[in-house]
Design a protein around this motif. Sequence first.
Motif, PDB file in Angstrom:
ATOM      1  N   GLY A   1       0.827  -1.199   0.000  1.00  0.00           N
ATOM      2  CA  GLY A   1       0.000   0.000   0.000  1.00  0.00           C
ATOM      3  C   GLY A   1       0.862   1.249   0.000  1.00  0.00           C
ATOM      4  O   GLY A   1       1.904   1.301   0.668  1.00  0.00           O
ATOM      5  N   LEU A   2       0.438   2.249  -0.761  1.00  0.00           N
ATOM      6  CA  LEU A   2       1.135   3.537  -0.798  1.00  0.00           C
ATOM      7  C   LEU A   2       0.651   4.374   0.382  1.00  0.00           C
ATOM      8  O   LEU A   2      -0.540   4.660   0.497  1.00  0.00           O
ATOM      9  CB  LEU A   2       0.841   4.248  -2.118  1.00  0.00           C
ATOM     10  N   LEU A   3       1.573   4.755   1.252  1.00  0.00           N
ATOM     11  CA  LEU A   3       1.212   5.410   2.509  1.00  0.00           C
ATOM     12  C   LEU A   3       1.327   6.923   2.396  1.00  0.00           C
ATOM     13  O   LEU A   3       2.422   7.481   2.393  1.00  0.00           O
ATOM     14  CB  LEU A   3       2.108   4.906   3.641  1.00  0.00           C
ATOM     15  N   SER A   4       0.190   7.588   2.317  1.00  0.00           N
ATOM     16  CA  SER A   4       0.161   9.050   2.319  1.00  0.00           C
ATOM     17  C   SER A   4       0.048   9.553   3.753  1.00  0.00           C
ATOM     18  O   SER A   4      -0.687   8.988   4.569  1.00  0.00           O
ATOM     19  CB  SER A   4      -1.034   9.557   1.505  1.00  0.00           C
ATOM     20  N   LEU A   5       0.762  10.628   4.040  1.00  0.00           N
ATOM     21  CA  LEU A   5       0.698  11.249   5.363  1.00  0.00           C
ATOM     22  C   LEU A   5      -0.007  12.598   5.304  1.00  0.00           C
ATOM     23  O   LEU A   5       0.106  13.410   6.223  1.00  0.00           O
ATOM     24  CB  LEU A   5       2.112  11.406   5.933  1.00  0.00           C
ATOM     25  N   ALA A   6      -0.762  12.826   4.232  1.00  0.00           N
ATOM     26  CA  ALA A   6      -1.415  14.119   4.030  1.00  0.00           C
ATOM     27  C   ALA A   6      -2.419  14.440   5.128  1.00  0.00           C
ATOM     28  O   ALA A   6      -2.652  15.615   5.445  1.00  0.00           O
ATOM     29  CB  ALA A   6      -2.101  14.144   2.667  1.00  0.00           C
ATOM     30  N   ALA A   7      -3.028  13.410   5.710  1.00  0.00           N
ATOM     31  CA  ALA A   7      -4.027  13.644   6.757  1.00  0.00           C
ATOM     32  C   ALA A   7      -3.392  13.937   8.112  1.00  0.00           C
ATOM     33  O   ALA A   7      -4.103  14.220   9.082  1.00  0.00           O
ATOM     34  CB  ALA A   7      -4.949  12.434   6.872  1.00  0.00           C
ATOM     35  N   LEU A   8      -2.067  13.883   8.179  1.00  0.00           N
ATOM     36  CA  LEU A   8      -1.354  14.086   9.448  1.00  0.00           C
ATOM     37  C   LEU A   8      -0.401  15.271   9.337  1.00  0.00           C
ATOM     38  O   LEU A   8       0.735  15.220   9.805  1.00  0.00           O
ATOM     39  CB  LEU A   8      -0.579  12.817   9.818  1.00  0.00           C
ATOM     40  N   ARG A   9      -0.870  16.334   8.765  1.00  0.00           N
ATOM     41  CA  ARG A   9      -0.001  17.477   8.473  1.00  0.00           C
ATOM     42  C   ARG A   9       0.527  18.154   9.730  1.00  0.00           C
ATOM     43  O   ARG A   9       1.573  18.799   9.703  1.00  0.00           O
ATOM     44  CB  ARG A   9      -0.741  18.497   7.603  1.00  0.00           C
TER      45      ARG A   9
END
Length: 245
Positions: free
Chosen positions: A20-28
């Motif tokens: 899975g590609l892990l985005s951290l955009a929701a944890l800015r």
Amino acid sequence: PTAQAVREAELLRAHGYHAGLLSLAALRDADEDALITHARAVAGVIPIVGFYLQPAVGGRVLPLSFWRRFAAIENVVAIKIAPFNRYQTLDVIRALAESGREDIALYTGNDDNIVADLITPFSFGGKELRITGGLLGHWSVWTQKAVELLRRCKEDAATPGLLRLGVEITDSNAAFFDAAHGFHGCIAGLHEMLRRQGLLEGIWCLDENEGLSPGQAEEITRVHRAYPHLHDDAFVARHLDEWLR
């Protein structure tokens, strides 16, 4: 965000995805400890691909210290480097070199610097690393030529001609991604190129407020005319009926 990400990872695993590609955009606004805890939780479910997304389109700055700790997570299998920034790109590569890991693949997501990323040998502390391929929005169009480009970058030495080609690709990407307007029309720009080739009926986006910026269509026309060796119109035309049956 972590509980949701874990549920999504479980869904991916249930459907047979390898990673899975892990985005951290929701944890800015999260601190580094929270980011690593989040990544470890998801990696406990499925192998993960790290994602350094540029702040201009929703990402955040992730320092060298973060990538050092991220590379120590056992179930990390790859990192997509897409900060559109040379210094931040080097942070990721240096962290991986210093980690001693040899089982993590690097992919460029820097659509503004595709060729240079693919042909450069990066060396830190005597350890040389290469970016093995690309996870690039730019490659959603003119894809046949992208395959040829990747092969050439892997097989050929860096030459003035290859570097010039890299500049031409960056110029094309500026039109597709709408760099002049802060990437507002990046999705619509790619859709527009696919529409012109007959692969899409329109340029609609999930966000109804997204569309081509003023002058973007003209820029797409300009780069299409300027770089006929970069597009795959003839290839698409030969297969269009077959693909759209």
